[in-house]
Design an enzyme around this catalytic site. Structure first.
Site, PDB file in Angstrom:
ATOM      1  N   GLY A 113       2.078  -0.224  14.003  1.00 36.67           N
ATOM      2  CA  GLY A 113       2.663  -1.479  13.559  1.00 36.67           C
ATOM      3  C   GLY A 113       1.583  -2.429  13.083  1.00 36.67           C
ATOM      4  O   GLY A 113       0.406  -2.306  13.448  1.00 36.67           O
ATOM      5  N   CYS A 114       1.970  -3.404  12.275  1.00 38.21           N
ATOM      6  CA  CYS A 114       0.976  -4.318  11.694  1.00 38.21           C
ATOM      7  C   CYS A 114       0.335  -5.212  12.757  1.00 38.21           C
ATOM      8  O   CYS A 114      -0.890  -5.249  12.882  1.00 38.21           O
ATOM      9  CB  CYS A 114       1.605  -5.144  10.576  1.00 38.21           C
ATOM     10  SG  CYS A 114       3.119  -6.014  11.019  1.00 38.21           S
ATOM     11  N   HIS A 115       1.148  -5.939  13.526  1.00 31.20           N
ATOM     12  CA  HIS A 115       0.584  -6.772  14.588  1.00 31.20           C
ATOM     13  C   HIS A 115      -0.227  -5.917  15.563  1.00 31.20           C
ATOM     14  O   HIS A 115      -1.314  -6.304  16.003  1.00 31.20           O
ATOM     15  CB  HIS A 115       1.700  -7.480  15.372  1.00 31.20           C
ATOM     16  CG  HIS A 115       2.475  -8.485  14.603  1.00 31.20           C
ATOM     17  ND1 HIS A 115       1.926  -9.667  14.151  1.00 31.20           N
ATOM     18  CD2 HIS A 115       3.774  -8.505  14.214  1.00 31.20           C
ATOM     19  CE1 HIS A 115       2.860 -10.368  13.524  1.00 31.20           C
ATOM     20  NE2 HIS A 115       3.980  -9.683  13.547  1.00 31.20           N
ATOM     21  N   ALA A 116       0.332  -4.758  15.904  1.00 31.41           N
ATOM     22  CA  ALA A 116      -0.334  -3.876  16.859  1.00 31.41           C
ATOM     23  C   ALA A 116      -1.708  -3.443  16.364  1.00 31.41           C
ATOM     24  O   ALA A 116      -2.669  -3.391  17.137  1.00 31.41           O
ATOM     25  CB  ALA A 116       0.543  -2.658  17.133  1.00 31.41           C
ATOM     26  N   SER A 117      -1.807  -3.139  15.074  1.00 34.31           N
ATOM     27  CA  SER A 117      -3.099  -2.714  14.527  1.00 34.31           C
ATOM     28  C   SER A 117      -4.162  -3.774  14.739  1.00 34.31           C
ATOM     29  O   SER A 117      -5.305  -3.472  15.121  1.00 34.31           O
ATOM     30  CB  SER A 117      -2.958  -2.410  13.032  1.00 34.31           C
ATOM     31  OG  SER A 117      -2.135  -1.294  12.814  1.00 34.31           O
TER      32      SER A 117
END
Length: 312
Positions: A113-117
């Protein structure tokens, strides 16, 4: 050698961006299905099974529905949250130590995921290297452009009659139950999920993720040691730049859209004058390394192609 590739969900934001990155690559043959069959489960599965590799750019439920029909030998890259912590799936973040080889050998890869990255690239090295304990009380704020919300949110933000408050930053995930939290915790090796505050703002693309550190909770660890550890961790990675401790743009400001249109990540490390507090910041495009760029990077690894081919 030519590889057959199918994008299931090619009309969505992520699918379109992946298609853009694959356009014109002679080693790839893009498969397609008629528009009227786009929601036909068995037709989709038939096309996936005719491919060497398939991207699933679908809602979680649709990904879970089609996967049982996919033959084991077909390499699948799923961009939803459905399988990011699922047994039998490999997390698609090749810059994490040991992860590139796992991806190379996998047939089922979950694109981060974007935030997770943005969080994982900062927190995982600290825990892995022993600079922060697994039970460190991590906090994360993440600012994203509205394209991260997909077609519906893009339409809302670009509507000339939108509510006036859409022109201001808007925090969401206020119940502290965001869909990226399971992977943020699991992949970073934490005993508990971080306190996470995502924020969407009135710009199209770009992401700025911040992770503050209280150094008194990390006895014996200095800001210099943290900054150097991150620099060493990502040394030689083509898509990562880690700036020296305290290095920031000349105006002292970091714009969330600075990496828009690229597939790269920049990491900044700052500290208070007395060294008691630290701020780790990752900048990238939520549609690039936060989504489509990461998916194409993993595809290149799975197919034995140059890892950054087709990336910006």
């Amino acid at each position: 050698m030519s590889y057959k590739v199918f994008i299931d969900g090619s009309s969505g934001t992520t699918g379109l961006r992946i298609a853009d990155r694959l356009d014109g690559r002679p080693e790839l043959e893009l498969l397609s299905i008629p528009e009227e069959s786009r929601k036909d489960l068995h037709k989709r599965a038939e096309t996936i099974n005719a491919a060497d590799l398939a991207f699933l750019c679908l809602p979680d439920a649709a990904s879970k529905e089609v996967i049982p029909l996919v033959e084991p030998h077909v390499r699948v890259l799923d961009t939803s949250t459905a399988f990011r912590t699922a047994p039998g799936w490999v997390y698609g973040f090749p810059e994490l130590h040991g992860q590139r080889e796992k991806i190379r050998q996998a047939n089922r890869v979950a694109v981060p995921g974007c935030h997770a990255s943005g969080f994982i690239c900062l927190a995982r090295p600290l825990v892995e290297l022993g600079l922060a304990p697994a039970d460190y009380p991590f906090t994360c704020h993440s600012l994203t452009g509205y394209s991260g919300g997909g077609k519906k949110m893009i339409a809302e933000y670009q509507d000339p009659d939108r509510p006036v408050l859409y022109s201001t930053p808007r925090a969401y995930g206020l119940t502290l139950h965001h869909k990226h939290l399971p992977e943020m915790q699991a992949v970073s090796g934490l005993t508990a999920a971080p306190v996470f505050c995502p924020i969407v703002d009135d710009y199209y693309a770009g992401m700025e993720v911040t992770v503050p550190l209280r150094m008194e909770l990390l006895p014996g660890v200095t800001p210099q040691a943290v900054a150097q550890a991150l620099a060493d961790y990502y040394a030689g990675e083509a898509l990562f730049t880690v700036h020296p401790l305290g290095e920031t743009p000349a105006d002292g400001m970091l714009a969330a859209g600075a990496m828009q249109g690229t597939d790269r990540v920049q990491i900044y490390c700052t500290a208070s004058p007395d060294g008691s507090q630290m701020l780790l910041i990752s900048l990238f495009d939520n549609l690039g390394k936060g989504s489509s760029g990461a998916a194409v990077q993993c595809m290149n690894i799975l197919l034995g192609l140059p890892e950054t081919a087709g990336l910006e």
